[in-house]
Design a protein around this motif. Structure first.
Motif, mmCIF file in Angstrom:
data_model
loop_
_atom_site.group_PDB
_atom_site.id
_atom_site.type_symbol
_atom_site.label_atom_id
_atom_site.label_comp_id
_atom_site.label_asym_id
_atom_site.label_seq_id
_atom_site.Cartn_x
_atom_site.Cartn_y
_atom_site.Cartn_z
ATOM 1 N N MET A 153 -6.788 10.546 10.550
ATOM 2 C CA MET A 153 -7.069 9.135 10.314
ATOM 3 C C MET A 153 -6.364 8.683 9.024
ATOM 4 S SD MET A 153 -8.861 8.728 12.947
ATOM 5 C CE MET A 153 -9.210 7.001 12.672
ATOM 6 N N ASP A 154 -5.735 7.521 9.106
ATOM 7 C CA ASP A 154 -5.014 6.954 7.967
ATOM 8 C C ASP A 154 -5.816 5.772 7.427
ATOM 9 O OD1 ASP A 154 -3.294 6.031 6.093
ATOM 10 O OD2 ASP A 154 -1.625 5.604 7.452
ATOM 11 N N PHE A 155 -6.391 5.947 6.247
ATOM 12 C CA PHE A 155 -7.202 4.890 5.634
ATOM 13 C C PHE A 155 -6.352 3.944 4.782
ATOM 14 C CE2 PHE A 155 -10.176 8.285 6.546
ATOM 15 C CZ PHE A 155 -11.252 7.611 7.072
ATOM 16 N N GLU A 156 -5.040 4.116 4.841
ATOM 17 C CA GLU A 156 -4.135 3.249 4.077
ATOM 18 C C GLU A 156 -3.405 2.259 4.971
ATOM 19 O OE1 GLU A 156 -4.139 3.319 0.899
ATOM 20 O OE2 GLU A 156 -5.435 5.099 0.742
ATOM 21 N N SER A 157 -3.709 2.229 6.281
ATOM 22 C CA SER A 157 -2.989 1.325 7.189
ATOM 23 C C SER A 157 -3.880 0.928 8.346
ATOM 24 C CB SER A 157 -1.714 1.992 7.724
ATOM 25 O OG SER A 157 -2.035 3.096 8.556
ATOM 26 N N GLN A 158 -3.451 -0.128 9.056
ATOM 27 C CA GLN A 158 -4.077 -0.559 10.292
ATOM 28 C C GLN A 158 -3.068 -0.383 11.434
ATOM 29 O OE1 GLN A 158 -6.663 -4.148 10.231
ATOM 30 N NE2 GLN A 158 -5.625 -4.628 8.317
ATOM 31 N N GLN A 214 1.150 -10.303 6.396
ATOM 32 C CA GLN A 214 0.035 -10.132 5.456
ATOM 33 C C GLN A 214 -0.736 -8.836 5.711
ATOM 34 O OE1 GLN A 214 -0.615 -12.231 3.074
ATOM 35 N NE2 GLN A 214 0.553 -14.057 3.591
ATOM 36 N N LEU A 215 -0.206 -7.971 6.597
ATOM 37 C CA LEU A 215 -0.977 -6.807 7.038
ATOM 38 C C LEU A 215 -1.307 -5.863 5.888
ATOM 39 C CD1 LEU A 215 -2.223 -5.688 9.592
ATOM 40 C CD2 LEU A 215 -0.187 -4.294 9.932
ATOM 41 N N SER A 216 -0.368 -5.664 4.964
ATOM 42 C CA SER A 216 -0.628 -4.728 3.861
ATOM 43 C C SER A 216 -1.768 -5.234 2.974
ATOM 44 C CB SER A 216 0.644 -4.526 3.030
ATOM 45 O OG SER A 216 1.057 -5.759 2.437
ATOM 46 N N GLU A 217 -1.794 -6.550 2.697
ATOM 47 C CA GLU A 217 -2.864 -7.105 1.868
ATOM 48 C C GLU A 217 -4.208 -7.043 2.612
ATOM 49 O OE1 GLU A 217 -2.637 -7.885 -1.170
ATOM 50 O OE2 GLU A 217 -0.470 -7.622 -1.322
ATOM 51 N N LEU A 218 -4.184 -7.343 3.915
ATOM 52 C CA LEU A 218 -5.410 -7.273 4.701
ATOM 53 C C LEU A 218 -5.935 -5.842 4.778
ATOM 54 C CD1 LEU A 218 -4.496 -9.706 7.616
ATOM 55 C CD2 LEU A 218 -6.065 -10.132 5.729
#
Length: 704
Positions: free
Chosen positions: A130-135, A151-155
């Motif tokens: 699991m990657d908790f740094e990305s969606q 805006q994905l990185s900020e979200l």
């Protein structure tokens, strides 16, 4: 016969009778004594356990309420940021302050939570990376065209901060757009559902789209098989059309894991979450066990949903449900899985559900069993020793009874005289007993009673004074303005409260200009009243100075409140400037529910939205100014606190904003004072006979 002679006879009799009885009774008497001691110890342990179990349940419910508030705020905050990204508003600079607040709520390392992501539809049931740094965004071909992509990185940073608040109870955070584009946090590196799986068809999405507000939905999460409460929040396009839903899975087994009891009771103990339907009258078979785990059970194996009736006989089930729904936490002794146990259950004032903690009774009385064995061993040795001592005791009793009789009776007489004076209201009366025994302890306790009674009388007077002072802080009458009627009222649920409204005449800005304030402090009682008084003082002392610069005024108020309160204390505050000459209103709303503006010409109601975070949450929060808006004759503006629309009747049904809107439309032809009184009367009648749980405050502005 005097007490001294009676005492002598009594001590002699008490000394001789044990000697005679000792030689006339056999070992069975000793066994009887041991059993009585054991039963007494069992009884005390039972009382202590019942008290501690109820305290555990009540503390757990307080923790759940705080966690629920954090979930609601976090999800609203995230939905707002997603909505801003859809509106092409750069959230990177605005998000940092909010993210800083979220991070301060929890500094836990969330990477260890990866172990709970085991997919039930996987053949090897392997643990996913699991990657908790990305969606993960789906479908992949929509990435470049998705309004979320830029805006994905900020979200994602916001998702991580939200997840870090009690991470053991979080599972997935979703963002689902109306066009089918979806993001999933944390990312498992691929889209875990089938290609035809549409999140928009899920009940939690449909319920939220229909309700148009934050909506919880109980379900079994299909990837991990866990029982979750999915809390979802809608967001909208700039034209107010539906744009999609943000949602968060609350892992109920993780929620139960936050319940703690003493280590000596954990073995074979069980935790349950009970779900009740919303109907006022419910049958016992409608109470569902939505989650059930053992203290010794791994979190990969939560209990399956079932009926409470399946593990508890009908009469006891009805007793638990009736007490819980009436707001009473309590306990009951019943078998669980064939084991005699104590059941502690929480309250369910809103009718949604409650927790249950089950502890085997054997664990509670274990100390009594150990004590019985120890007493048996010691009793044999004691019998040998007592035979010799009892003769010495008889002789000593005769001598001591003569010497101690006077020292016993004199202090009792002094205590009786002092008690009579205390009963007549003399709180300063004291006794001087220096016997170095229980009588001296009794005298010390008596000497402490007077000051405590005096302090209680003083505190009672102080509370009455505090109530009178707080009432005097509210405006006595509304100012008179040409072309407008103003009215306000505040109804506290305790002697003091945290709601507040005010009218401030801004003479330095010109005639006919009035500042209108309305605030709601978290909680109620003395603490909320003090914070309300502070906010009122800061607002009044700065309103004249900053005049029409409402943004600067709120920044000053926010810094004062934030520096003087804990993180969980804040104020939602509305402050506007009404100009009777221009028939206009400008305002700033720090996290307060939107004011309702009734338009006489078309019969519709428009909301004046909040323009910033609640006051006192973040030191560097910014506040925008709303308006101006211009009034026509017959227009009505109502500003209120949540004690109006969140008031509940006996069935747990809220008064709601729709009923408030109907009152405004129906009573719009009346005066501002009449509209204000009618709203409070309707809320009171709706809730009766349920006691008022929150302060009710509102201000009415009518253009005439």
């Amino acid at each position: 016969m005097t007490i001294r002679n009676k005492l002598l006879i009594l001590l002699l009799g008490v000394s001789l009778i044990p000697l005679i009885a000792y030689f006339s009774l056999d070992v069975s008497f000793s066994r009887h004594v041991r059993n009585r001691i054991e039963n007494t110890l069992r009884s005390e342990l039972d009382k202590m356990a019942r008290t501690r179990l109820v305290e555990t349940i009540e503390n757990y419910e307080k923790t759940l309420k705080i966690s629920a508030q954090a979930v609601r705020y976090s999800l609203r905050h995230y939905a707002d940021q997603v909505q801003r990204s859809l509106w092409s508003v750069n959230i990177s600079t605005e998000q940092s302050a909010s993210a800083h607040y979220l991070i301060t709520l929890s500094s836990e390392d969330i990477s260890r939570e990866a172990q709970k992501y085991q997919f039930v539809n996987s053949a090897d049931n392997e643990k996913r990376t699991m990657d908790f740094e990305s969606q993960f965004i789906f479908p992949p071909q929509s990435v470049s065209n998705s309004p979320l992509w830029s805006q994905l990185s900020e979200l994602t940073k916001i998702c991580k901060d939200i997840y870090a608040i009690n991470p053991e109870s979080k599972l997935w955070i979703y963002t689902v757009l109306a066009d089918g584009t979806a993001t999933l946090y944390p990312s498992c590196g691929f889209w875990p559902y089938s290609s035809g799986y549409d999140l928009r068809q899920q009940p939690w999405y449909i319920n939220t789209r229909t309700n148009k507000q934050l909506t919880p939905t109980l379900r079994i999460e299909p990837l991990t098989g866990r029982i979750v409460m999915t809390v979802a929040m809608p967001f909208y396009e700039q034209d107010a059309s539906f744009a999609g839903v943000t949602a968060m899975d609350i892992d109920l087994s993780g929620v139960l894991d936050r319940m703690n009891i003493p280590d000596e009771w954990k073995k074979d103990s069980w935790k349950l979450l009970i779900r009740l339907p919303e109907e006022k009258e419910l049958e016992v078979d409608e109470a569902k066990v939505i989650c059930c785990t053992s203290f010794m059970e791994s979190q990969e194996g939560p209990g399956k949903p079932s009926r409470l009736l399946d593990i508890c006989e009908p009469n006891s089930t009805r007793t638990i449900i009736d007490n819980s729904t009436s707001g009473k936490a309590g306990f009951i002794r019943l078998p669980y899985k064939g084991v005699d146990s104590l059941w502690a259950y929480g309250s369910s004032e809103r009718g949604a559900g409650f927790p249950i903690l089950i502890v085997p009774y054997q664990r509670i009385i274990e100390q009594a069993n150990n004590a019985q064995q120890m007493l048996f061993r010691d009793n044999v040795r004691a019998m040998q020793f007592v035979t010799f001592l009892i003769f010495i005791v008889i002789l000593a009793a005769v001598v001591l009874s003569v010497l101690r009789a006077r020292k016993l009776t004199v202090p009792i007489i002094h205590l009786a005289d002092a008690a009579g004076k205390l009963a007549q209201g003399d709180f300063d009366v004291r006794v001087n007993i220096t016997t170095n025994d229980e009588l001296q302890q009794l005298g010390d306790i008596f000497n402490q009673t007077g000051p405590k009674l005096k302090a209680m009388e003083k505190m009672k007077g102080s509370l009455e004074l505090a109530r009178a002072i707080q009432q005097n802080l509210l405006p006595g009458t509304a100012p008179k303005l040409d072309g407008f009627e103003l009215a306000g009222n505040c109804k506290y649920c305790d002697e003091t409260g945290g709601d507040y409204y005010d009218f401030i005449e801004l003479n330095q800005l010109g005639p006919g200009i009035v500042g209108i304030a309305l605030g709601d402090v978290t909680g109620h009682g003395i603490g909320a009243a003090l914070l309300m008084a502070t906010a009122r003082s800061v607002l009044r002392s700065n309103a004249q100075h900053y005049g029409a610069d409402l943004t600067k005024l709120f920044e000053v108020i926010n810094r004062h409140i934030e520096s003087d309160t804990d993180y969980d204390k804040f104020i939602t505050l509305f402050y506007g400037i009404l100009d009777a000459n221009q028939k206009s209103l400008v305002w700033v709303s720090g996290g307060h529910d939107p004011a309702m503006w009734y338009h006489k010409d078309n019969g519709k109601i428009e909301e004046l939205p909040n323009t910033g975070l609640p006051v006192g949450i973040m030191e560097n929060a910014s506040f925008e100014q709303g308006g101006p808006v211009f009034f026509k004759a017959g227009d009505v503006v109502v500003i209120g606190t949540d004690g109006i629309w969140e008031a509940q009747n006996e069935g747990g049904v809220m008064f709601g904003k729709d009923r408030l809107r109907n009152i405004i439309i129906r009573e719009s032809e009346k005066t501002a004072n009449e509209i204000c009184s009618q709203i409070i009367d309707d809320v009171t009648n709706f809730s009766s006979p349920t006691p008022q749980l929150d302060d009710i405050t509102l201000v009415v502005i009518k253009s005439v």
